[in-house]
Design a protein around this motif. Structure first.
Motif, PDB file in Angstrom:
ATOM      1  N   ASN A 280      12.761   5.953  -1.060  1.00 38.01           N
ATOM      2  CA  ASN A 280      11.401   7.214  -0.614  1.00 38.01           C
ATOM      3  C   ASN A 280      10.807   7.304  -2.538  1.00 38.01           C
ATOM      4  OD1 ASN A 280       9.867   8.599   0.158  1.00 38.01           O
ATOM      5  ND2 ASN A 280      11.056  10.833  -0.268  1.00 38.01           N
ATOM      6  N   ARG A 281      11.186   6.235  -3.659  1.00 37.58           N
ATOM      7  CA  ARG A 281      10.619   6.503  -4.949  1.00 37.58           C
ATOM      8  C   ARG A 281       9.156   5.461  -5.413  1.00 37.58           C
ATOM      9  NH1 ARG A 281      16.374   5.466  -7.170  1.00 37.58           N
ATOM     10  NH2 ARG A 281      16.418   3.418  -5.315  1.00 37.58           N
ATOM     11  N   ARG A 282       9.319   4.794  -3.428  1.00 35.91           N
ATOM     12  CA  ARG A 282       8.489   3.619  -3.762  1.00 35.91           C
ATOM     13  C   ARG A 282       7.575   3.271  -2.110  1.00 35.91           C
ATOM     14  NH1 ARG A 282       6.123  -1.880  -3.804  1.00 35.91           N
ATOM     15  NH2 ARG A 282       4.438  -2.415  -5.122  1.00 35.91           N
ATOM     16  N   GLY A 283       6.303   3.823  -2.167  1.00 34.77           N
ATOM     17  CA  GLY A 283       6.147   3.172  -0.797  1.00 34.77           C
ATOM     18  C   GLY A 283       5.789   2.191  -0.390  1.00 34.77           C
ATOM     19  N   GLY A 284       5.647   1.351   0.580  1.00 36.74           N
ATOM     20  CA  GLY A 284       5.244   0.379   0.895  1.00 36.74           C
ATOM     21  C   GLY A 284       6.516  -1.595   1.193  1.00 36.74           C
ATOM     22  N   LEU A 285       5.449  -2.072   2.235  1.00 41.51           N
ATOM     23  CA  LEU A 285       6.203  -2.980   2.977  1.00 41.51           C
ATOM     24  C   LEU A 285       7.568  -4.074   1.879  1.00 41.51           C
ATOM     25  CD1 LEU A 285       6.691  -4.345   5.534  1.00 41.51           C
ATOM     26  CD2 LEU A 285       4.839  -5.795   4.259  1.00 41.51           C
ATOM     27  N   GLU A 286       7.872  -3.602   1.768  1.00 41.11           N
ATOM     28  CA  GLU A 286       8.971  -4.428   1.144  1.00 41.11           C
ATOM     29  C   GLU A 286       8.654  -5.875   0.680  1.00 41.11           C
ATOM     30  OE1 GLU A 286      10.142  -2.633   3.239  1.00 41.11           O
ATOM     31  OE2 GLU A 286      11.524  -1.489   2.863  1.00 41.11           O
ATOM     32  N   ASN A 287       8.115  -6.765  -0.877  1.00 43.06           N
ATOM     33  CA  ASN A 287       8.130  -7.770  -0.883  1.00 43.06           C
ATOM     34  C   ASN A 287      10.050  -8.724  -0.325  1.00 43.06           C
ATOM     35  OD1 ASN A 287       7.921 -10.759  -1.285  1.00 43.06           O
ATOM     36  ND2 ASN A 287       6.438  -9.732  -3.614  1.00 43.06           N
ATOM     37  N   ILE A 288      10.721  -8.754   0.213  1.00 37.49           N
ATOM     38  CA  ILE A 288      11.883  -8.930   0.864  1.00 37.49           C
ATOM     39  C   ILE A 288      12.527 -10.692   0.485  1.00 37.49           C
ATOM     40  CG2 ILE A 288      13.412  -9.556   2.005  1.00 37.49           C
ATOM     41  CD1 ILE A 288      12.654  -7.250   3.506  1.00 37.49           C
ATOM     42  N   PRO A 289      11.376 -11.509   0.554  1.00 38.04           N
ATOM     43  CA  PRO A 289      11.237 -12.620  -0.119  1.00 38.04           C
ATOM     44  C   PRO A 289      10.802 -12.298  -1.997  1.00 38.04           C
ATOM     45  CG  PRO A 289       9.486 -13.038   0.790  1.00 38.04           C
ATOM     46  CD  PRO A 289       9.927 -11.320   1.379  1.00 38.04           C
ATOM     47  N   GLY A 290      10.399 -11.987  -2.114  1.00 35.73           N
ATOM     48  CA  GLY A 290      10.007 -11.211  -3.357  1.00 35.73           C
ATOM     49  C   GLY A 290      11.630 -10.838  -4.208  1.00 35.73           C
TER      50      GLY A 290
END
Lengths: 390, 390
Positions: free
Chosen positions: A237-247
């Motif tokens: 809950n500190r940064r919204g947005g779909l995670e860039n998992i490959p990144g």
């Protein structure tokens, strides 16, 4: 009025390591599901494990815990999140005063200037002629309403390393939060957060042959930080947005691939460059501190030489050279870093930054120094100022 | 109290297209230099050309100009940038009132709620039982101090498409800026900004088989927008931070790979799914409007069925199912979208979202419908409520 820079590694953004891309691939093509849900399907759980493993690797590199790592889109976002997040959280509780150094990179410097425009009180602390922060000035500027000190670890242009242990100690004693931008030192100069009481650290993947568009912010447990980017509940809950998992996975792989031996080799290329230049080319000045500097950086002023001419000549010979700092673009202003260490426009004008990376060899160093030696000689021969003064 | 979703494409984040990765590779390994400098070396200029070409492709897809496209780290950042940027720019000039729909995705919804906490006046406009915005309510809520209306194009859960041409016209007439989150419709449902006076559009690469961590914001020329993320002068000084050039190039490639024929096929899978489910499974409700919906989305409530059981059974059979919306994670609350269209907790509880993508076939559709048919039958057989009521 330009600060010329050469990237032996051909860019401030280093070449991606093939092994990093290989590590990312499964998350592009097989395990690409959203990892956010805690009630997830199998693939989502696998992806989440990949993300958590990456978080653990970044945490481990700082002796931190995984919960203290927030993935971001890069160092610019990390520094914005850190400074604006703390300012928003403490504005009404403690005050509206922050302190940064005069030679910060643009993410910190321009965030501070933006806050100033919004009514914040900002002190910009001086550095000496080698870029080392004036600790006495820092101490004297901390007030009861000071909420944050942000001083970089390694400088983006001249490579000077600050004594962040000493700065952290001062901040800790005065009960002020301390953020450091470690974009240009991360994984090359160790930081151990169990030993140094730094509260937030900006990191980026692109400087260590990781993917672009990926960074992280270390946030010490308990640090008051308003959420950056509203949206979902990602990143605890500190940064919204779909995670860039490959990144994130690629960033972690890049971290794993850095070795002490490699870092020592970068330092040896740096030292060899400085040695050859000083032995073979007259009228040169090393910018930054000789010992307290990042292993991959050399920055040298070639007096009586036009920066733009040097750029053109080096580019024609196949060496990548840029003008201004990496974050700089449309301006012909002299580098605030060179001016910050007491240099004048003439010095800023003829400075070249060397950035050594994984894909460089001693042969590259010899080739670029040979080229510079010739070009400097040619350019000085036609310089009226050189022929008059030197 | 869960909203169950199945991704035929196995995720809200779609699988990366191999051709996208191939297009990105040169920018990882060959042309990886920083493209910011305007006085750059050859490689930097090549990289910049790649970035500008990508910008042109995104612009072209909307009939916009390249200067109107800002690359971001994804749709969450785009929507934060749009709403907070306009609010910061117009706060002192016009007022502190904004309008959003009740069924926005979390980036818009939670940005609006955050602004509300900070003292902004926010109206949340209702939708009808199929998710269509109440245009009369919208008109009646616009005031002299209203600075922005943000209404999504396609809904993230139920796929309902709003009439953004009509909304843009209302906003234009009342001299209010209009932002639309087109994350779930971009490239599947056309938007022509030369015809529709929308001021800002949120887009993302991950929904069209492009890379994660990449998005864009269309910003109509002249739109007052405070800079997002302080740092360098990148993105025409609208977003600091080293450009993710491979990401932008991959996004553009993903745009080029979408065809009308493919989109029509997604719609035919959607329609076939709905047809089979309604013909073969009793006690079902279609969530959203039958015609005004994104081609890739179906959302159906299976009454008298436990969401969590359905998840488990489908996962065991190899179908990826998640609970809650893609941006949702730690909460057991019912979907605000299903509640927004007048559904109750029971309806939210048994809803399944189907998202069709490039890598699905009619065989996949048959397989998942066959599986659901069996599972629903089994679960209803042991449901006391079903046996009592149905």
């Amino acid at each position: 009025m330009l600060n010329e820079m050469i990237y032996l590694d051909n860019s401030a953004s280093t070449r991606l390591d093939e092994r990093v891309l290989d590590a990312m691939k499964p998350y592009f093509f097989d395990t690409y599901a959203v990892a956010t849900s805690e009630f997830g399907y199998s693939m989502g759980i696998d992806a989440k494990e990949g993300l958590q493993e990456a978080r653990g690797i970044i945490a481990n590199s700082l002796t931190a815990t995984p919960e203290e790592i927030v993935f971001t889109s890069g160092d610019t976002e990390s520094s914005n999140m850190a400074i604006k997040g703390v300012c928003a959280a403490l504005k009404k509780k403690k005050g509206q005063h922050i302190i940064v150094s005069k030679i910060e990179d643009f993410p910190v410097l321009n965030t501070a200037k933006n806050l100033q425009k919004q009514g914040w009180d900002v002190d910009f602390i001086s550095v000496d002629s080698e870029g080392i922060l004036d600790l006495d000035e820092l101490k004297s500027k901390i007030r009861d309403d000071t909420i944050l000190v942000s001083v970089q670890h390694g400088n983006q242009e001249i490579g000077t390393l600050q004594d962040i242990a000493a700065i952290a100690k001062i901040c800790k004693e005065k009960d002020v939060l301390f953020h450091t931008d470690a974009t240009h030192s991360y994984m090359r100069v160790p930081i151990d957060v169990s030993q140094i009481p730094v509260d937030m650290i900006t990191m980026s993947a692109h400087t260590i042959h990781g993917p672009r568009g990926v960074g992280a912010l270390y946030v010490r447990k308990g640090t008051p930080l308003e959420k950056w980017m509203d949206g979902g509940f990602q990143e605890s809950n500190r940064r919204g947005g779909l995670e860039n998992i490959p990144g994130a996975v690629g960033f972690a792989k890049a971290v794993e691939l850095v070795t002490d031996k490699e870092t020592e080799f970068l330092a040896s290329m740096r030292d060899y460059t400085i040695k050859r230049v000083f032995e073979e080319i007259p009228h040169v000045t090393l910018n930054g501190n000789k010992k307290q500097r990042t292993p991959q950086n050399a920055n040298i002023t070639f007096h009586y030489v036009e920066g733009e001419s040097m750029t053109l000549h080096l580019d024609m010979r196949g060496f990548a050279v840029s003008t201004g700092s990496a974050c700089f673009s449309r301006s012909l202003e002299a580098s605030h870093v060179i001016l910050g260490i007491g240099g004048d426009h003439e010095r800023a004008h003829g400075s070249i930054r060397f950035t050594f990376g994984r894909y460089n060899s001693m042969n590259d160093v010899d080739a670029v120094v040979d080229a510079i030696k010739e070009i400097v000689k040619q350019l000085r021969e036609i310089s009226p100022l050189y022929n008059k003064e030197a």
